[in-house]
Each structure stands twice: as structure tokens, then as C-alpha cells.
Design a protein around this motif. Structure first.
Motif, PDB file in Angstrom:
ATOM      1  N   PHE A  99      50.559  47.005   4.808  1.00  0.00           N
ATOM      2  CA  PHE A  99      49.301  46.190   5.307  1.00  0.00           C
ATOM      3  C   PHE A  99      49.920  45.015   6.015  1.00  0.00           C
ATOM      4  O   PHE A  99      50.573  44.337   5.504  1.00  0.00           O
ATOM      5  CB  PHE A  99      48.489  45.799   4.411  1.00  0.00           C
ATOM      6  N   VAL A 100      49.755  44.690   7.469  1.00  0.00           N
ATOM      7  CA  VAL A 100      50.012  43.482   7.959  1.00  0.00           C
ATOM      8  C   VAL A 100      48.908  42.629   8.648  1.00  0.00           C
ATOM      9  O   VAL A 100      48.785  41.629   8.098  1.00  0.00           O
ATOM     10  CB  VAL A 100      50.822  43.843   9.163  1.00  0.00           C
ATOM     11  N   TYR A 101      48.066  43.193   9.163  1.00  0.00           N
ATOM     12  CA  TYR A 101      46.941  42.549   9.788  1.00  0.00           C
ATOM     13  C   TYR A 101      45.630  43.513  10.020  1.00  0.00           C
ATOM     14  O   TYR A 101      45.616  44.832   9.930  1.00  0.00           O
ATOM     15  CB  TYR A 101      47.443  42.382  11.271  1.00  0.00           C
ATOM     16  N   GLU A 102      44.456  42.815   9.866  1.00  0.00           N
ATOM     17  CA  GLU A 102      43.249  43.597  10.106  1.00  0.00           C
ATOM     18  C   GLU A 102      42.092  42.606  10.485  1.00  0.00           C
ATOM     19  O   GLU A 102      42.106  41.247  10.112  1.00  0.00           O
ATOM     20  CB  GLU A 102      42.758  44.117   8.710  1.00  0.00           C
ATOM     21  N   SER A 103      41.345  42.869  11.441  1.00  0.00           N
ATOM     22  CA  SER A 103      40.368  42.076  11.659  1.00  0.00           C
ATOM     23  C   SER A 103      38.962  42.806  11.873  1.00  0.00           C
ATOM     24  O   SER A 103      39.128  44.080  12.268  1.00  0.00           O
ATOM     25  CB  SER A 103      40.514  41.713  13.154  1.00  0.00           C
ATOM     26  N   VAL A 104      38.052  42.045  11.616  1.00  0.00           N
ATOM     27  CA  VAL A 104      36.527  42.860  11.592  1.00  0.00           C
ATOM     28  C   VAL A 104      35.915  41.656  12.234  1.00  0.00           C
ATOM     29  O   VAL A 104      35.515  40.649  11.805  1.00  0.00           O
ATOM     30  CB  VAL A 104      35.981  43.132  10.129  1.00  0.00           C
ATOM     31  N   PRO A 105      35.176  42.030  13.507  1.00  0.00           N
ATOM     32  CA  PRO A 105      35.262  43.327  14.018  1.00  0.00           C
ATOM     33  C   PRO A 105      36.638  43.581  14.518  1.00  0.00           C
ATOM     34  O   PRO A 105      37.387  42.554  14.637  1.00  0.00           O
ATOM     35  CB  PRO A 105      34.276  43.122  15.373  1.00  0.00           C
ATOM     36  N   GLY A 106      36.913  44.498  15.446  1.00  0.00           N
ATOM     37  CA  GLY A 106      38.137  44.824  16.318  1.00  0.00           C
ATOM     38  C   GLY A 106      38.440  43.673  17.111  1.00  0.00           C
ATOM     39  O   GLY A 106      37.680  42.885  17.664  1.00  0.00           O
ATOM     40  N   THR A 107      39.970  43.611  17.582  1.00  0.00           N
ATOM     41  CA  THR A 107      40.390  42.740  18.447  1.00  0.00           C
ATOM     42  C   THR A 107      41.512  43.115  19.110  1.00  0.00           C
ATOM     43  O   THR A 107      42.070  44.194  18.815  1.00  0.00           O
ATOM     44  CB  THR A 107      40.830  41.413  17.392  1.00  0.00           C
ATOM     45  N   SER A 108      42.095  42.394  19.838  1.00  0.00           N
ATOM     46  CA  SER A 108      43.304  42.577  20.418  1.00  0.00           C
ATOM     47  C   SER A 108      44.329  41.436  20.214  1.00  0.00           C
ATOM     48  O   SER A 108      43.832  40.348  20.483  1.00  0.00           O
ATOM     49  CB  SER A 108      43.100  42.746  22.031  1.00  0.00           C
ATOM     50  N   VAL A 109      45.587  41.785  19.954  1.00  0.00           N
ATOM     51  CA  VAL A 109      46.233  40.790  19.403  1.00  0.00           C
ATOM     52  C   VAL A 109      47.772  40.845  20.259  1.00  0.00           C
ATOM     53  O   VAL A 109      48.316  41.870  20.696  1.00  0.00           O
ATOM     54  CB  VAL A 109      47.087  41.154  17.966  1.00  0.00           C
ATOM     55  N   ASN A 110      48.074  39.515  20.872  1.00  0.00           N
ATOM     56  CA  ASN A 110      49.193  39.302  21.618  1.00  0.00           C
ATOM     57  C   ASN A 110      50.207  38.578  20.935  1.00  0.00           C
ATOM     58  O   ASN A 110      49.900  37.557  20.390  1.00  0.00           O
ATOM     59  CB  ASN A 110      48.685  38.612  23.159  1.00  0.00           C
TER      60      ASN A 110
END
Length: 137
Positions: free
Chosen positions: A56-67
Motif C-alpha cells: 500500500f502507498v496511497y488511497e483517497s476516498v472519494p477518488g482523486t487524481s494525483v500529480n
């Protein structure tokens, strides 16, 4: 908008970008190679999740875009975009104290739990990238 239509990509500066919160159904991409590691991303409107070498590295709720996600032994930095405020969970070093900055503002310090998880809230302004920095103290 900074939606990552290819789900995950390597940037010219060596960082990675991933996630597409505009998707109505789950999409994933496995076995993305970056600097000797294998990444897997799952993303859609409700959740975005990133794994590196099965961890596991990253999780977001709700969904996102990561730059421009950059991982180092001293922490992590990235820019996040979504359609509403997000709960972001990162896996870092267990039982370690980190300083947190969100959108240039000091958001305090947090200590990871036994499994190294750290959760933070990010206020999202749709269409804008919000910078996040988590640095080991």
C-alpha cells in the motif's frame, strides 16, 4: 483538469501521476514499471488506490487524481485534485512523526500508527491542484 487519462504515467521530472476521479466504474492498471518498482493503480469516482511492489502507498476516498508523486525516505509530496474534499491515507514508516503541509499551510504534525498509516483530509476546490507535503521530523 489534471485527470490522468492513462491511469498512471511517469513525468519528465521522475515523479509519477495517477488516478481518474471522473470514471463511473472501476479501472485499474497493473505492472507499471518505474525506477525498478512495479506499481498498480485502481481508480474511479469513489476511490483511488496506489500500490508499489504489492504494498500500500496511497488511497483517497472519494477518488482523486494525483500529480507529481515523489516518495523518499524523508516523506512524500504530491498535488491532488478531485471533485470534493478527500480523506487521503498514506503508508509511511511505522510510529514516526511527520510534519504536514496542505496547500502551503502548516497542518500540524502526526505520528503514524504501528502499520505506518497516516490519514489526512484535503479540502478540494474542483479544477485546482492542491499541494501536499508530508515530511519526517
Amino acid at each position: 483538469m489534471a485527470i490522468i487519462s492513462e491511469l498512471i504515467r511517469e513525468e519528465s521530472d521522475g515523479s509519477i501521476s495517477f488516478g481518474d476521479y471522473s470514471l463511473e466504474s472501476k479501472s485499474k492498471k497493473d505492472d507499471f514499471k518505474h525506477e525498478g518498482d512495479l506499481y498498480k493503480v485502481k481508480t474511479f469516482k469513489e476511490i483511488t488506490k496506489l500500490e508499489r511492489n504489492g504494498a500500500f502507498v496511497y488511497e483517497s476516498v472519494p477518488g482523486t487524481s494525483v500529480n507529481s508523486l515523489r516518495l523518499s525516505e524523508n516523506g512524500v509530496s504530491f498535488q491532488v485534485e478531485g471533485y470534493e474534499d478527500a480523506q487521503v491515507t498514506l503508508e509511511l514508516e511505522p510510529e514516526t512523526e511527520y510534519g504536514i503541509k496542505v496547500n502551503g499551510n502548516n497542518a500540524g504534525t502526526m505520528k503514524t500508527n504501528l502499520s505506518g498509516k497516516l490519514s489526512l483530509s484535503v479540502e478540494i476546490d474542483e479544477g485546482k491542484l492542491i499541494p501536499v507535503e508530508v515530511t519526517r521530523l
